[in-house]
Design an enzyme around this catalytic site. Structure first.
Site, PDB file in Angstrom:
ATOM      1  CB  CYS A   1     -21.666 -48.452  -4.756  1.00 54.86           C
ATOM      2  SG  CYS A   1     -23.209 -48.261  -5.638  1.00 54.86           S
TER       3      CYS A   1
ATOM      4  CG  HIS B   1     -20.955 -46.017  -8.645  1.00 57.14           C
ATOM      5  ND1 HIS B   1     -20.560 -47.276  -7.802  1.00 57.14           N
ATOM      6  CD2 HIS B   1     -19.672 -45.346  -8.089  1.00 57.14           C
ATOM      7  CE1 HIS B   1     -19.653 -47.289  -7.345  1.00 57.14           C
ATOM      8  NE2 HIS B   1     -18.761 -46.203  -7.212  1.00 57.14           N
TER       9      HIS B   1
ATOM     10  CG  HIS C   1     -15.914 -46.234  -5.191  1.00 62.66           C
ATOM     11  ND1 HIS C   1     -16.370 -46.151  -6.615  1.00 62.66           N
ATOM     12  CD2 HIS C   1     -14.450 -46.328  -5.496  1.00 62.66           C
ATOM     13  CE1 HIS C   1     -15.203 -46.136  -7.618  1.00 62.66           C
ATOM     14  NE2 HIS C   1     -14.009 -46.473  -6.779  1.00 62.66           N
TER      15      HIS C   1
END
Length: 335
Positions: free
Chosen positions: A248, A296, A308
């Protein structure tokens, strides 16, 4: 919707916190055969827990890699210094040898010769002070000899310790990584037995045509978003910074790098960027952060959507923020 405030990255010992918590999630799976079949709701809850835990573990992995790479660079630098010290050592050894030869020729070899073979180089200071027949310059050369030897030993020890600790840290988190991937894969397989979508992938359409950005972003933000969209379908990769795989924070870093903007590597360090943005003020190109441990993040692209790199076994995707991801939102930063 009330947003949770996070004061900063919560650092964990890589062989402790994150995986201890993860182990608690993993334990029920090991005895699944002795328990009733889980319901869809239980499997979804398990996946959400695993996603949060493994997301944090990914960032711990990235931090361990950064520490290891820094240790390697430090070792290289120290080895360069050690090389310089060895040259100094050799030159001083030659000089001391000349002093010993001179002393021998003057029929008084014991003092300097003994100085060449002391177990502790610092003892040379005391011996050198007693060599009254030596000139001041010669005595200083003996002291330099002892100091160079001590510096050389200290530099070698420092290099070994720094590199060894970083190597062990990286090995530990790599083992945790493998266990995390296995557990998440198992839970995804259980979910596949039920009808419906994975709540963490709401709006994702990995089998359809690759979407293109049609929003109004311009300048650096537009360049960053265009880059992220161009990577849709590229596999998720632990520690990945491209071009063949991303995690990410690797994707957000690479997206903004394409626009000529340098940002740090991990979600923890990206969270430290100075321009904080509230949910109601989000603009395309902002970096969104999720979970209390900042495990994240993704790139906001407007209209309640983000791009993402989700988790192992998946690909870079465009997803809706509503429901699951909106509930996990903790803040945003604008590079």
């Amino acid at each position: 919707m009330q947003k949770r405030k996070n004061s900063g990255p919560r650092r964990r010992l890589l062989w402790g916190g994150a995986f201890i918590a993860f182990g608690g999630v993993l334990a029920p799976t090991a005895v699944a055969n002795a328990e009733p079949e889980p319901t869809r709701e239980e499997v979804e809850q398990r996946i959400e827990e695993l996603l949060e835990e493994t997301s944090t573990l990914v960032q711990d992995y990235n931090e361990a890699e950064e520490v290891f790479e820094a240790a390697e660079a430090e070792v290289d630098d120290l080895e360069g210094q050690i090389g310089s010290e060895e040259e100094v050592y050799a030159e001083l050894r030659r000089s001391v040898g000349e002093l010993a030869s001179t002393s021998y020729q003057s029929n008084d070899p014991d003092s300097v010769a003994a100085a060449l073979f002391v177990d502790n180089p610092s003892e040379i200071f005391e011996q050198a002070a007693d060599l009254s027949y030596l000139s001041e310059a010669s005595r200083l050369r003996l002291e330099d000899f002892a100091e160079s030897d001590a510096r050389l030993i200290a530099l070698k020890e420092e290099a070994d310790i720094a590199y060894g600790e970083a190597e062990e840290q990286l090995k530990e988190v790599e083992k945790n990584k493998e266990k995390a991937e296995e557990a998440l894969e198992e839970q995804e397989e259980l979910l596949a037995a039920f009808d419906g979508d994975d709540p963490t992938a709401s709006g994702e359409s990995p089998n359809g045509p690759t979407p293109a950005y049609t929003g109004s972003a311009s300048g650096n933000a537009r360049t960053a978003i265009d880059f992220a969209y161009s990577k849709i379908g590229v596999p998720y990769l632990w520690g990945g910074t491209g071009p063949n795989g991303y995690d990410c924070s690797g994707l957000t870093q690479a997206s903004w790098a394409a626009a000529g903007v340098s940002i740090p590597r991990t979600t923890y360090s990206q969270w430290e960027l100075p321009n904080a943005v509230a949910w109601e003020d989000l603009q395309p190109g902002d970096i969104l952060f999720f979970f209390p441990d900042l495990g994240h993040n993704g790139l906001y692209v407007g209209n309640g959507m983000m791009v993402h790199a989700p988790s192992s076994g998946k690909t870079v995707s465009e997803v809706r923020l509503a429901d699951y991801w909106a509930a996990q939102f903790v803040g945003a930063r604008r590079p």
